[in-house]
Design an enzyme around this catalytic site. Structure first.
Site: not given
Ligand SMILES: Cc1ncc(COP(=O)(O)O)c(C=O)c1O
Length: 298
Positions: A178, A51, A145
């Site tokens: 989210e 990712r 991200k």
């Molecule tokens: C905005 C956002 N959504 C979802 C997630 C969840 O991602 P992950 O399960 O890969 O940690 C994160 C994690 O940092 C995040 O910053």
């Protein structure tokens, strides 16, 4: 800390710095990711690295290293830190330049990483949340991200100002997106595990793993099915159980939303079962998910 600017690892906090003319610092032109370090093993690093590189590509940043080299640097860094439980956070940036908006004069992309000592434990208590009034990110920026977490910070601050743990975003169609640093998952009264569609969110590595692990609960008859689809606010608020899902949690029950209980307002049986599955995976899951840190080799 590892920095590609000086090409190595330092254990001296005074040297754990990044240049002010780095495009990530003054223009937000950088991406990052995290992985959990637990009892001397890195959990699900490869999914996070995939990712990370996908985010870099969307942000138009080319990595100075191959994926394999990034992986080796992170493992060496974890070993050098001697930290057994904590988090590993790492950034790719367009690199140092001339303070301009354009990255044209940035010398070369940079890679930074740090180990943060931290403890983790299973969350047995639930939290309350609110619906965020901070504008949701557009799909391009929500699905990478990047270091631009100002909306996420404001969304978290808004929740704290109102006595809640966190806020969640709802999109223009009235569908659930989210939380500020976590995905959300719902268990319906019919025992269906539902995850919001990936188009408007950072579809987490933890949610992807959840889809695999939750199938064990389908086999045991505790869950009826696992689906990824749009979820309306009305439907979500009518859930029997709800939870945050994110790599450093990995499961945090949500028992109240906008001052209304979710289900009976208690942490539910299926949330507990999912959380237990995750802790088993983190502590003793397959070797494809867990990288042993070679502390003694240094
Ligand atoms: C905005 C956002 N959504 C979802 C997630 C969840 O991602 P992950 O399960 O890969 O940690 C994160 C994690 O940092 C995040 O910053």
């Amino acid at each position: 800390m590892y920095s590609s600017v000086f090409g190595g690892i330092t254990l001296d906090p005074a040297l754990m710095v990044i240049p002010l003319d780095d495009h990530m610092v003054h223009r937000g032109h950088g991406v990052f990711d995290t992985a959990m370090l637990f009892n001397g093993y890195l959990y699900d690093l490869d999914a996070h690295l995939d990712r990370f590189l996908a985010s870099a590509s969307k942000a138009k940043i080319s990595s100075p290293f191959t994926s394999r080299t990034l992986r080796n640097i992170l493992i060496q860094l974890a070993a050098a830190s001697k930290c057994r439980t904590g988090s590993l956070r790492y950034w790719l940036s367009a690199g140092p330049g001339d303070f301009s908006l354009s990255p044209k004069r940035c010398s070369q992309p940079t890679f930074y990483a740090i180990v943060i000592s931290q403890t983790f434990s299973q969350h047995n208590e639930g939290v309350s949340i609110i619906t965020s009034t901070v504008p949701i990110k557009s799909p391009l920026f929500a699905t990478m991200k990047s270091v631009n977490y100002l909306p996420n910070v404001h969304s978290k601050m808004e929740a704290e100002e109102r006595g809640a743990f966190a806020s969640i975003w709802v999109d223009e169609k009235g569908c659930i997106a989210e939380g500020p640093n976590a995905n959300v998952a719902f268990i319906s009264k019919e025992k269906e595990l539902t995850l919001p569609s990936p188009e408007r969110i950072l579809f987490g590595c933890t949610v992807k793993r959840l889809i695999v692990l939750a199938n064990k609960l389908v086999e045991r008859g505790l869950l009826r099915s696992v689906v990824v689809r749009d979820v309306t606010v009305e439907e979500a608020k009518d859930s029997a159980e709800m939870m945050f899902v994110s790599s450093l949690l990995p499961i945090l029950p949500i028992i109240e939303w906008d001052n209304q209980p979710i289900g009976d307002g208690m942490v539910g049986e299926i949330t507990r079962a999912i959380s237990a599955l995750f802790w088993e995976d983190i502590a003793s899951g397959p070797s494809t998910r867990r990288i042993r840190i070679p502390y003694k080799n240094l």
